[in-house]
Design an enzyme around this catalytic site. Structure first.
Site, PDB file in Angstrom:
ATOM      1  N   TYR A  98       0.826  -1.205   0.000  1.00  0.00           N
ATOM      2  CA  TYR A  98       0.000   0.000   0.000  1.00  0.00           C
ATOM      3  C   TYR A  98       0.866   1.263   0.000  1.00  0.00           C
ATOM      4  CZ  TYR A  98      -4.366  -2.542   0.580  1.00  0.00           C
ATOM      5  OH  TYR A  98      -5.449  -3.347   0.367  1.00  0.00           O
ATOM      6  N   GLU A 140      -8.197  -7.417   5.144  1.00  0.00           N
ATOM      7  CA  GLU A 140      -7.384  -8.464   4.525  1.00  0.00           C
ATOM      8  C   GLU A 140      -6.649  -9.301   5.562  1.00  0.00           C
ATOM      9  OE1 GLU A 140      -5.226  -6.002   1.761  1.00  0.00           O
ATOM     10  OE2 GLU A 140      -7.132  -5.458   0.809  1.00  0.00           O
TER      11      GLU A 140
END
Length: 386
Positions: A98, A140
């Site tokens: 990310y 996640e």
């Protein structure tokens, strides 16, 4: 929750950024792959890059997320985030990635909006990005923790390869080692990774078409536009070992005893067939209405499985639409206006996006609440934000 400082900035700039995000994301991917070409090996799909699907998906999700933060303060778009998290988990996305995405995405934004961007605007959109990223990272991590093993890819041996209608093939696989297996839920999917002709590894997600928990059965079309299916059809043979992910996907059969409507088109019948099989295997007493649309009867990949399961269920009924009609079918494209929908039904949808958008609209018009309409999307779903 978006801060009071950033909310008016996002609200004021959302039309501009939203109008430009479709141009920003291709620049982002150019930067990303120039800096990290390894991400194209076993993670990002080249076919989705060429078609623009990946860019549309990213653009749609960011715009939808920002719009939700502005219009619904204090909440997050849980449905959209859950769908993205399941897709990310099926690819093995990790938290450090990310930061990599942030670096190159915001460089692309700064380049595209160089004439208007200010430190205040950059700070507000940075907050939006990390609100979305942090929510996905949490989801996640939870999904990974629910698996029976901590491996991203495990070996599975092909035990059967069977033609399934015109241009489709059903693959059945069993574990090729002793890694603990996560039982798949009806309606879920797995990612399959193969080496393509130039040696690069590519990944595609396939809905499981059978509810057998520790076996994997999926059906693919040869001409689905990707690079993985042609390898499966033309190269992979019984006895070969493939790399599969754990099962993911939030569109699974919900508990209850109310009526179930399963609506699909084309190869989109794979997740609905899995749900139907689970109902048949448990001798469910729920009322089940199966709706399917195809070009021709011979094109229906899971015709035998689905018709057999309908016959096994006392409360099941099948309606079929064909562009080239056969006895007992409707002609043309599916319409819910041609059937009597059960009261208090839950609707499960899968197929091409135009099909799902139309059927979802008809279902809402017919009185089915949006909260009882469940659909699987393999591609950009910008329309979900509307």
């Amino acid at each position: 929750m978006l801060s009071d400082k950033s909310r008016p900035v996002i609200e004021a700039t959302l039309p501009l950024v939203g109008s430009r995000i479709g141009a920003i994301t291709p620049k982002f991917y150019e930067r990303l792959f120039a800096a990290h070409p390894e991400l194209l090996d076993g993670l990002f799909s080249r076919s989705n890059q060429r078609s623009g699907n990946q860019q549309q998906a990213l653009a749609g999700s960011i715009a939808a997320f920002a719009s939700h933060l502005v219009n619904n303060p204090g909440t997050l778009p849980e449905m959209v985030l859950s769908r993205i998290a399941h897709k990310h988990a099926s690819l093995g996305i990790t938290e450090p990635q990310y930061q990599v995405v942030y670096e190159h995405l915001f460089a692309a934004i700064a380049e595209d909006l160089a004439d208007v961007i200010t430190p205040e605007i950059a700070e507000a959109w940075t907050e939006v990005y990390w609100l979305m990223a942090d929510a996905l990272i949490k989801l996640e991590k939870d999904l990974y923790a629910q698996q029976a093993n901590d491996k991203m890819w495990t070996p599975w041996r092909v035990t059967a390869k069977t033609p399934a209608g015109n241009g489709a093939m059903t693959f059945t696989l069993e574990p090729a080692d002793d890694t603990p297996v996560t039982p798949a839920l009806p309606g879920q999917y797995v990612s399959v990774k193969v080496a393509v002709e130039d040696g690069l590894r590519q990944v595609r997600q396939y809905s499981l078409s059978d509810d057998a928990g520790t076996r994997r059965t999926f059906t693919t079309k040869l001409d689905d536009g990707g690079e993985v299916s042609p390898v499966l059809h033309r190269t992979v043979q019984v006895g070969d070992v493939l790399e599969l992910s754990n099962p993911y996907g939030e569109i699974t059969l919900k508990d209850g005893d109310g009526p179930v409507v399963l609506a699909s088109a084309g190869i989109g019948c794979t997740p609905t067939a899995s749900i139907l099989r689970s109902l048949a295997e448990t001798d469910s007493k729920r009322q089940v209405l199966v709706l399917h649309a195809e070009s021709t009867l011979d094109s229906w990949a899971l015709r035998s499985q689905m018709t057999s399961d309908v016959e096994r269920l006392d409360g099941a009924e099948l309606k079929l639409w064909l562009e080239q009609p056969a006895a007992g079918s409707f002609e043309g494209f599916m319409s819910l206006r041609e059937v009597d929908l059960p009261a208090n039904a839950s609707l499960y949808l899968c197929g091409p996006l135009p099909f799902m958008k139309n059927i979802r609209s008809e279902a809402i018009d017919a009185g089915i609440p949006a909260t009882r309409i469940h659909y699987e999307v393999f591609g950009p779903d910008i329309w979900l934000a509307s």
